[in-house]
Scaffold this active site. Structure first.
Site: not given
Ligand code: ZN
Length: 195
Positions: A43, A48, A91-92, A133-134, A137
């Site tokens: 995701g 991000q 998380c990236l 989660h997304e 963000h």
């Molecule tokens: Zn994340």
């Protein structure tokens, strides 16, 4: 376009709704999928990649060949949440950092897709977790904000390392100062049509 890391101010930005589906937006989405696959993610939210739009993408398989598993969420809203389940998240934007987060077990989410259709999805298990989660963000919330005190304490040294690295990159000029980054984010915000 690149994936920004904690503590980039874009990760604390409360993003604005998208007003229009344009060719430029489609291009952004396709670049986001490329970046997500390269980084082996499942995701990725617009925050991000330092874009202040209410947009995220998901492919729970993480496999670029599984095109039918690709989902685009524009202006998403989580309408209902049911149950609670704990699971490990990463998380990236917080590389190599993992911790247990409690999320709703089942959610109903509405969002527009790239064709402008509003869809309503009922999700459980991994897709439910990814969407929660997304979606966080887009409000500037990170999974580390949702850790228990003891889990957060364990990850604090690692978070501080990321902060130090970010400040070093700002000092060397590799990353602009926060005020510049914030001004840029502000300039990219979708404007509300007049009238
Ligand atoms: Zn994340």
């Amino acid at each position: 376009m690149q994936i920004v890391r904690y503590p980039h101010p874009a990760l604390r930005w409360k993003s604005k709704p998208i007003q229009q589906i344009t060719p430029q937006l489609r291009e952004i989405v396709s670049e986001m999928f490329e970046l997500m696959y390269e980084a082996r993610g499942i995701g990725l939210a617009a925050n991000q990649v330092a874009l202040p739009y209410r947009l995220f993408i998901m492919n729970p398989t993480g496999d670029p060949n599984e095109k039918e598993q690709e989902f685009v969420f524009l202006n998403p809203e989580i309408l209902r949440r049911k149950g609670s389940v704990e699971g490990e998240e990463g998380c990236l934007s917080l590389p190599d950092l993992y911790g247990p987060v409690a999320r709703a077990e089942q959610i109903v989410v509405s969002a527009f897709d790239l064709s402008g259709q509003e869809q309503e999805l009922t999700l459980t298990e991994l897709p439910s977790r990814v969407v929660q989660h997304e979606n966080d963000h887009l409000d500037g919330v990170l999974f580390t904000d949702r850790l228990s005190e003891s889990s957060l304490r364990e990850l604090l040294p690692h978070l501080e390392d990321l902060e130090l690295q970010f400040r070093r990159d700002q000092k060397s000029g590799a990353i602009p100062e926060n005020a510049v980054l914030e001004k840029h984010l502000k300039s990219l915000e979708p404007s509300t049509p007049a009238g």
